[in-house]
Write a protein that holds these residues in place. Structure first.
Motif, short mmCIF file in Angstrom:
data_model
loop_
_atom_site.label_atom_id
_atom_site.label_comp_id
_atom_site.label_asym_id
_atom_site.label_seq_id
_atom_site.Cartn_x
_atom_site.Cartn_y
_atom_site.Cartn_z
N GLN A 28 0.82 -1.21 0.00
CA GLN A 28 0.00 0.00 0.00
C GLN A 28 0.85 1.26 0.00
O GLN A 28 0.48 2.27 -0.60
N PHE A 29 2.01 1.20 0.68
CA PHE A 29 2.94 2.34 0.62
C PHE A 29 3.46 2.50 -0.80
O PHE A 29 3.65 3.62 -1.28
N ALA A 30 3.66 1.37 -1.49
CA ALA A 30 4.21 1.41 -2.84
C ALA A 30 3.27 2.15 -3.79
O ALA A 30 3.72 2.92 -4.64
N THR A 31 1.97 1.94 -3.63
CA THR A 31 1.00 2.62 -4.52
C THR A 31 0.57 3.98 -3.97
O THR A 31 -0.30 4.62 -4.54
N LYS A 32 1.17 4.38 -2.85
CA LYS A 32 0.85 5.64 -2.17
C LYS A 32 -0.60 5.68 -1.68
O LYS A 32 -1.16 6.77 -1.50
N ALA A 33 -1.23 4.50 -1.51
CA ALA A 33 -2.56 4.45 -0.90
C ALA A 33 -2.45 4.90 0.55
O ALA A 33 -3.38 5.49 1.10
N ILE A 34 -1.31 4.60 1.19
CA ILE A 34 -1.02 5.14 2.52
C ILE A 34 0.12 6.13 2.34
O ILE A 34 1.12 5.81 1.70
N PRO A 35 0.00 7.34 2.90
CA PRO A 35 1.09 8.31 2.76
C PRO A 35 2.38 7.79 3.41
O PRO A 35 2.34 7.15 4.47
N ALA A 36 3.51 8.09 2.77
CA ALA A 36 4.79 7.53 3.20
C ALA A 36 5.19 7.94 4.61
O ALA A 36 5.93 7.23 5.28
N GLN A 37 4.69 9.09 5.08
CA GLN A 37 5.14 9.51 6.42
C GLN A 37 4.58 8.63 7.53
O GLN A 37 5.02 8.74 8.67
N TYR A 38 3.64 7.72 7.19
CA TYR A 38 3.16 6.79 8.21
C TYR A 38 4.03 5.54 8.31
O TYR A 38 3.74 4.65 9.11
N ALA A 39 5.10 5.47 7.52
CA ALA A 39 5.94 4.28 7.54
C ALA A 39 6.57 4.05 8.91
O ALA A 39 6.61 2.92 9.41
#
Lengths: 180, 183
Positions: free
Chosen positions: A107-118
């Motif tokens: 989901q991070f890869a498709t930016k469905a979740i914003p990267a700053q939540y990693a």
């Protein structure tokens, strides 16, 4: 003559030791990768392949991503994983953490979740770390049976508090990360 | 017949996609992992992991300044030099009352260094690697995340150690009271 001999001998010894340790280190590393890393990679690849091709990915994007894409959602996730009865069951081999991590990764890869939540996500998937291993870990530290008796519940309860706290901390520590 | 063929194609497609992922992981991570692990393992052998025993002996003392040594420096050194699971043997230098907290602290640090020092726990690489791979595919620099994961990990194990130490103290007091009701 004797001095030179001694010098040569100590150089030889030194080189032998360094080369020997490096060779042994290489052998250990390759062993580790073949025994532990590659099998896990095969398993993770299988899961990712199925997720990508079957459309489970879209379903996850719709259900899991809103949860993982907010601080509250990640805290809730960490609280669920840290429930003292559940955490020892979710611990073994870090398999559950790896699977959830990989799912979130897609989901991070498709930016469905914003990267700053990693960063908070890394802590949210892992409040149960080592909860399955407490008696063995304490035995490795030569703890008395009485210590184990108190230590197991103490650690499990502590996780219930420190698990969500770690997520919140990581959330605030991730300001300024991946903003551009 | 046509439907059967396309079903078969779909079925194989799952594993072709998986295989592509596998190749990506093997060519992307494995070479780095092997070379880096070889370097760090050789370094550890040459330095001699027994040198950190002294830190272990110092970490068991009472007092506020020993908290960061016990729940930050000692777990870091133990995990870095001894790796999972031998890191927990460092607990033997500590008094019984600190052992659960030390284990909690050390075991919580077997994943945060994985982005920079994968030798500490290569078998559980994907606790870090899953999310890191996604971040990389999205086009961000993974090392930013790796360094923050390591540093926040250190802060987390410190307060986790302190909290667990307090809870252990409370629970063992309660146990003693329960066992000797007369006194």
């Amino acid at each position: 003559m004797k001095g030179i001999n001694k010098l040569l001998e100590s150089i030889g010894r030194g080189v032998g030791k360094v080369v020997g340790s490096m060779y042994q280190a290489g052998r250990d590393s390759v062993d580790q990768v073949i025994k532990n890393v590659l099998p896990f990679m095969a398993f993770i690849s299988l899961i990712i392949g199925i997720i990508l091709k079957t459309g489970i990915g879209d379903w996850i994007a719709r259900t899991l991503s809103p949860l993982a894409g907010s601080l509250l959602g990640l805290v809730v996730l960490s609280i669920i994983i840290a429930i003292p009865v559940l955490s020892p069951l979710l611990g073994p081999g870090a398999v559950i953490a790896s699977i959830i991590g990989t799912l979130l990764g897609t989901q991070f890869a498709t930016k469905a979740i914003p990267a700053q939540y990693a960063l908070p996500a890394l802590f949210a998937i892992n409040p149960q770390v080592g909860c399955d291993f407490i008696p063995v870990g304490l035995a490795l530290g030569e703890a008395e049976p009485e210590t184990v008796e108190v230590g197991v519940p103490a650690i499990l309860f502590s996780r219930f508090i420190t698990g969500p706290l770690a997520v919140v901390l990581a959330y605030f520590a991730s300001f300024g990360l991946f903003t551009n | 017949m046509q439907a059967l063929a396309s079903a078969a194609e779909w079925f194989i497609g799952l594993f072709i996609a998986g295989g592509e992922q596998f190749v990506g992981l093997v060519t992307g991570i494995v070479p780095l992992l092997i070379v880096l692990m070889t370097f760090v393992n050789a370094l550890i052998t040459l330095i001699g992991p027994e040198k950190i025993d002294k830190v272990g002996e110092a970490a068991g003392k009472e007092g506020l300044i020993y908290y960061p040594i016990r729940y930050m420096i000692l777990p870091f050194l133990a995990v870095f030099f001894l790796t999972n699971p031998m890191a927990y043997t460092m607990g033997r230098f500590l008094p019984e009352k600190y052992k659960p907290a030390f284990y909690d602290s050390a075991v919580s640090f077997v994943h945060p260094p994985l982005g920079i020092f994968p030798h500490v726990n290569p078998g559980e690489y994907f606790v870090w690697g899953g999310i890191a791979a996604g971040i990389e595919q999205a086009g961000y620099r993974v090392s930013d995340l790796a360094i923050r994961y390591l540093l926040i990990g250190l802060v987390v194990i410190l307060f986790r150690g302190i909290v667990t130490e307090r809870i252990t103290a409370i629970m063992s007091k309660r146990n003693v009271v329960a066992e000797e009701p007369a006194s």
